[in-house]
Scaffold this motif. Structure first.
Motif, PDB file in Angstrom:
ATOM      1  N   TYR A  60       9.496  -0.931   7.831  1.00 56.50           N
ATOM      2  CA  TYR A  60       8.115  -1.265   8.224  1.00 56.50           C
ATOM      3  C   TYR A  60       7.621  -2.555   7.578  1.00 56.50           C
ATOM      4  CZ  TYR A  60       7.658   1.849   4.152  1.00 56.50           C
ATOM      5  OH  TYR A  60       7.824   2.457   2.942  1.00 56.50           O
ATOM      6  N   ASP A 151       3.919  -0.225  -1.972  1.00 51.96           N
ATOM      7  CA  ASP A 151       2.738   0.623  -2.208  1.00 51.96           C
ATOM      8  C   ASP A 151       1.489  -0.218  -2.473  1.00 51.96           C
ATOM      9  OD1 ASP A 151       4.916   2.275  -2.140  1.00 51.96           O
ATOM     10  OD2 ASP A 151       4.358   3.485  -3.881  1.00 51.96           O
ATOM     11  N   ASP A 173       1.926   2.233   1.859  1.00 59.85           N
ATOM     12  CA  ASP A 173       2.835   3.194   1.218  1.00 59.85           C
ATOM     13  C   ASP A 173       3.204   4.269   2.236  1.00 59.85           C
ATOM     14  OD1 ASP A 173       4.288   4.708  -0.516  1.00 59.85           O
ATOM     15  OD2 ASP A 173       2.545   5.507  -1.592  1.00 59.85           O
ATOM     16  N   ASP A 175       5.862   5.938   2.765  1.00 61.73           N
ATOM     17  CA  ASP A 175       6.581   7.138   2.310  1.00 61.73           C
ATOM     18  C   ASP A 175       5.815   7.860   1.190  1.00 61.73           C
ATOM     19  OD1 ASP A 175       6.960   5.241   0.380  1.00 61.73           O
ATOM     20  OD2 ASP A 175       9.162   5.295   0.429  1.00 61.73           O
ATOM     21  N   THR A 177       5.026   7.298  -1.867  1.00 61.92           N
ATOM     22  CA  THR A 177       5.615   7.412  -3.211  1.00 61.92           C
ATOM     23  C   THR A 177       4.575   7.220  -4.314  1.00 61.92           C
ATOM     24  OG1 THR A 177       6.368   5.130  -2.898  1.00 61.92           O
ATOM     25  CG2 THR A 177       8.028   6.853  -2.660  1.00 61.92           C
TER      26      THR A 177
HETATM   27 CA    CA Z   1       6.254   3.637  -1.086  1.00 61.55          CA
END
Ligand code: CA
Ligand code: CA
Length: 233
Positions: A60, A151, A173, A175, A177
């Motif tokens: 992404y 992030d 962010d 995913d 994390t």
């Molecule tokens: Ca991340």
């Protein structure tokens, strides 16, 4: 009401244009009386050219553009309110002298222009002193080499602990994390243009910038942030 009727009957051309543009801007806090102008951002010199070397990228990440960024239209009369802000950070080793570099106007890619926060999810925060309508934010982490920060999350709130009326204006962010929620924005290459975020006149006194290392290092770098706004009504 009389005033409104009058203004509808005999609209000044500029007022009409403003209303049309405000509709195009969509959902922002642009007022009918606002004249829209291109946001004037002073850019530092570019420090690298061309496509990045072989680095591991997420699915992404936005491709690195070789064209200048199109201007953003904002209400006339906005000011960069960041230089007057009180700055704090999640990294308690970052002294006031270090954090002052975030708003000193130096956006160059030199070693002296960049400061570091420890590894992991870290943030810098501005207290703007009073509620502001924020239309645009620009972030330069470090543009000394082609790299992508992880992030990147920008939030605005009414209190310094980010409990009251927290609004997320950018979050890549995807995913999660950093655990602040799944972001839908894309990762991006750091360049001399900085990352420009359309914050659509969001209201708040406090603004926080998160990051969690880059494709280059687990450490977090910051060079400059700008916050274009006006006092909230
Ligand atoms: Ca991340
Ligand atoms: Ca700086």
């Amino acid at each position: 009401m009389k005033l409104m009727q009058n203004s509808f009957r005999r609209p000044a051309p500029r007022a009409v244009l403003s209303v049309i543009l405000a509709t195009l801007v969509g959902g922002s806090a642009v007022r009918a009386a606002d004249q829209l102008v291109p946001l004037d951002i002073k850019l530092p010199s570019p420090a690298f050219k061309g496509t990045p070397k072989d680095i591991q990228l997420s699915s992404y990440v936005e491709p690195l553009s070789d064209k200048p960024r199109p201007p953003m239209m904002v209400p006339a009369g906005l000011k960069n309110v960041a230089p007057d802000a009180k700055i704090s950070s999640s990294d308690k080793n970052a002294t006031a002298d270090i954090l002052a570099k975030l708003v000193d106007g130096d956006k160059e890619a030199s070693d002296q222009s960049i400061f570091y926060l420890r590894k992991g999810t870290q943030w810098v925060q501005l207290d703007l002193g009073s509620p502001q309508e924020i239309f645009a934010v620009v972030i330069w982490h470090a543009h000394n080499a082609a790299k992508v920060y992880h992030d990147v999350i920008v939030q605005v709130a009414d209190d310094p602990d980010f409990i009251e009326n927290v609004k997320t204006v950018f979050n890549n962010d995807q995913d999660n994390t950093s655990g602040l929620g799944v972001g839908t924005d894309r990762e991006f290459f750091e360049t001399h243009e900085g990352k420009l975020i359309d914050t659509k006149g969001v209201k708040g006194r406090y603004i926080r910038f998160y990051s969690k290392g880059s494709t280059e290092s687990a450490l977090n770098e910051y060079t400059e942030v700008e916050v274009y706004g006006r006092p909230a009504k």
